[in-house]
Every structure is written in C-alpha cells, then in structure tokens.
Design a protein around this motif. Sequence first.
Motif, PDB file in Angstrom:
ATOM      1  N   THR A   1       0.923  -1.373   0.089  1.00  0.00           N
ATOM      2  CA  THR A   1      -0.122  -0.073   0.014  1.00  0.00           C
ATOM      3  C   THR A   1       0.850   1.360  -0.044  1.00  0.00           C
ATOM      4  OG1 THR A   1      -0.210   0.266   2.580  1.00  0.00           O
ATOM      5  CG2 THR A   1      -1.807  -1.184   1.381  1.00  0.00           C
ATOM      6  N   ARG A   2       0.205   2.350  -0.484  1.00  0.00           N
ATOM      7  CA  ARG A   2       0.926   3.527  -0.371  1.00  0.00           C
ATOM      8  C   ARG A   2       1.385   3.849   1.032  1.00  0.00           C
ATOM      9  NH1 ARG A   2       2.985   6.817  -4.302  1.00  0.00           N
ATOM     10  NH2 ARG A   2       1.320   5.661  -5.491  1.00  0.00           N
ATOM     11  N   ALA A   3       0.524   3.689   2.220  1.00  0.00           N
ATOM     12  CA  ALA A   3       0.831   4.010   3.431  1.00  0.00           C
ATOM     13  C   ALA A   3       2.275   3.197   3.929  1.00  0.00           C
ATOM     14  CB  ALA A   3      -0.087   3.513   4.492  1.00  0.00           C
ATOM     15  N   ASP A   4       2.339   2.073   3.393  1.00  0.00           N
ATOM     16  CA  ASP A   4       3.601   1.340   3.524  1.00  0.00           C
ATOM     17  C   ASP A   4       4.926   1.887   3.018  1.00  0.00           C
ATOM     18  OD1 ASP A   4       2.275  -0.859   4.840  1.00  0.00           O
ATOM     19  OD2 ASP A   4       2.188  -2.110   3.231  1.00  0.00           O
ATOM     20  N   VAL A   5       4.678   2.482   1.916  1.00  0.00           N
ATOM     21  CA  VAL A   5       5.838   3.137   1.280  1.00  0.00           C
ATOM     22  C   VAL A   5       6.297   4.369   2.169  1.00  0.00           C
ATOM     23  CG1 VAL A   5       6.584   4.483  -0.714  1.00  0.00           C
ATOM     24  CG2 VAL A   5       5.189   2.509  -0.911  1.00  0.00           C
ATOM     25  N   ASP A   6       5.369   5.153   2.615  1.00  0.00           N
ATOM     26  CA  ASP A   6       5.344   6.372   3.411  1.00  0.00           C
ATOM     27  C   ASP A   6       6.273   5.925   4.868  1.00  0.00           C
ATOM     28  OD1 ASP A   6       4.238   7.883   1.518  1.00  0.00           O
ATOM     29  OD2 ASP A   6       2.313   8.064   2.360  1.00  0.00           O
ATOM     30  N   SER A   7       5.621   4.990   5.168  1.00  0.00           N
ATOM     31  CA  SER A   7       6.097   4.315   6.458  1.00  0.00           C
ATOM     32  C   SER A   7       7.664   3.637   6.265  1.00  0.00           C
ATOM     33  CB  SER A   7       5.422   3.236   7.038  1.00  0.00           C
ATOM     34  OG  SER A   7       4.145   3.546   7.532  1.00  0.00           O
ATOM     35  N   MET A   8       8.075   3.194   5.268  1.00  0.00           N
ATOM     36  CA  MET A   8       9.123   2.527   5.116  1.00  0.00           C
ATOM     37  C   MET A   8      10.376   3.739   4.731  1.00  0.00           C
ATOM     38  SD  MET A   8       8.421  -0.537   2.579  1.00  0.00           S
ATOM     39  CE  MET A   8       7.580  -1.914   3.199  1.00  0.00           C
ATOM     40  N   PHE A   9       9.885   4.533   3.949  1.00  0.00           N
ATOM     41  CA  PHE A   9      10.889   5.738   3.840  1.00  0.00           C
ATOM     42  C   PHE A   9      11.283   6.704   5.044  1.00  0.00           C
ATOM     43  CE2 PHE A   9      10.497   4.568  -0.519  1.00  0.00           C
ATOM     44  CZ  PHE A   9      11.816   4.320  -1.093  1.00  0.00           C
ATOM     45  N   ALA A  10       9.995   6.943   5.791  1.00  0.00           N
ATOM     46  CA  ALA A  10      10.108   7.712   7.093  1.00  0.00           C
ATOM     47  C   ALA A  10      11.122   7.064   8.007  1.00  0.00           C
ATOM     48  CB  ALA A  10       8.536   7.719   7.662  1.00  0.00           C
ATOM     49  N   GLU A  11      11.011   5.666   8.107  1.00  0.00           N
ATOM     50  CA  GLU A  11      11.801   4.898   8.975  1.00  0.00           C
ATOM     51  C   GLU A  11      13.224   5.137   8.683  1.00  0.00           C
ATOM     52  OE1 GLU A  11      11.629   2.717  12.220  1.00  0.00           O
ATOM     53  OE2 GLU A  11      10.477   4.532  11.822  1.00  0.00           O
ATOM     54  N   VAL A  12      13.605   4.936   7.304  1.00  0.00           N
ATOM     55  CA  VAL A  12      15.059   5.289   6.767  1.00  0.00           C
ATOM     56  C   VAL A  12      15.410   6.577   7.011  1.00  0.00           C
ATOM     57  CG1 VAL A  12      16.130   5.293   4.560  1.00  0.00           C
ATOM     58  CG2 VAL A  12      14.793   3.510   4.893  1.00  0.00           C
TER      59      VAL A  12
END
Length: 176
Positions: free
Chosen positions: A120-131
């Motif tokens: 999902t788009r939310a997963d993309v946002d979460s992954m890059f936010a963590e990085v």
Amino acid sequence: MNGSSRGDAAQWAQFSEAYERKVISFTSFERMRSLLLREAAPGVAVDLGCGPLGLLVRELCRSGQARVVACDFSAEMIAESRRSFEAPNLLYVMADNRELPLAAGVAGAVFSVNSFVPETRADVDSMFAEVARILRPGGRLVAVLPAFEMSLLAREVWGMRLEIDVEGHREFDTSG
C-alpha cells in the motif's frame, strides 16, 4: 526485510535455504556489490532485507565499516545468513522496514536492494520515514527498487492485488 507485510515473513521463509537457485539478486554479482559499496558512508551501515546470502553484508563488513546491521523480517533469512557469515562488526536484527528497532540518526548509510516491496501507499511512506529517521544528517540511502518482473511474481505467486499492464511494463497504484 524482504517483503512488506508482517504476515509476509512466512512467505519468504520458503526461499531462505535455496535462495540463490530461486532468486537472481543484484548483489549476486560482484561488480554490482562494488557499485553499492562506493556509496557507503563511514560509520554504521544498515542492510535492509539482507536475505539468506548476506553478500552485501560480507562486503560491508570487510570494507571497514564500524558496524554493519543486517536486517530482515524473516527469521529463516537471518538464520541462513548467520550460518554462512559472522563478523565482530556485524549485528543481525529481525525487523520490519516500517518499524526499525534502531536509534534515530544512527546510520551513515542504509542499503535496500529489492526490499521495498510495499502493498500500500501507506507502507511506502512508513518505510521511507523509518529510513529517514535512522539516517544521520548527511547520511545516504542507496536503494535498488524491484524490477517489473518482481511485481508479476508478487501478483501471481503471492496473490497481491496489483493492476499490471504486461505489454507496457507498467504497474498502477491500486492502494486507493
């Protein structure tokens, strides 16, 4: 951390023992690993989705990094990698890309080779936010994103909901 969903770890377990026979990885090629290593900043290097081979992890450890953190969300992937390689400057961590158990600003470089495969788009946002959270100021994210063929595999083998134009080699965001 190959994959994205917490429930997907079991799906990746089947690849852990015979990964090199089932999956062609960018890091399987020494020349490609060398290209990635050029981007390593001094200090702590994090490999997201280290997988069972740990080829990039080995090179990072040998390159003189102060510490290498090899992450994957599959216990089997980490176990296989650990069986084949250990080093004093290496720490294995089982973690999801969306919730990394690492301190803010700890990493000089984060490597992600085909490990950003969100549903999902939310997963993309979460992954890059963590990085972004774990990178120190001036740190680097070095990412190799999955090939179109990976999307086909995700749809056909794992049943992910993807709208794909096979002729045009395009994938559409279906997360809504």
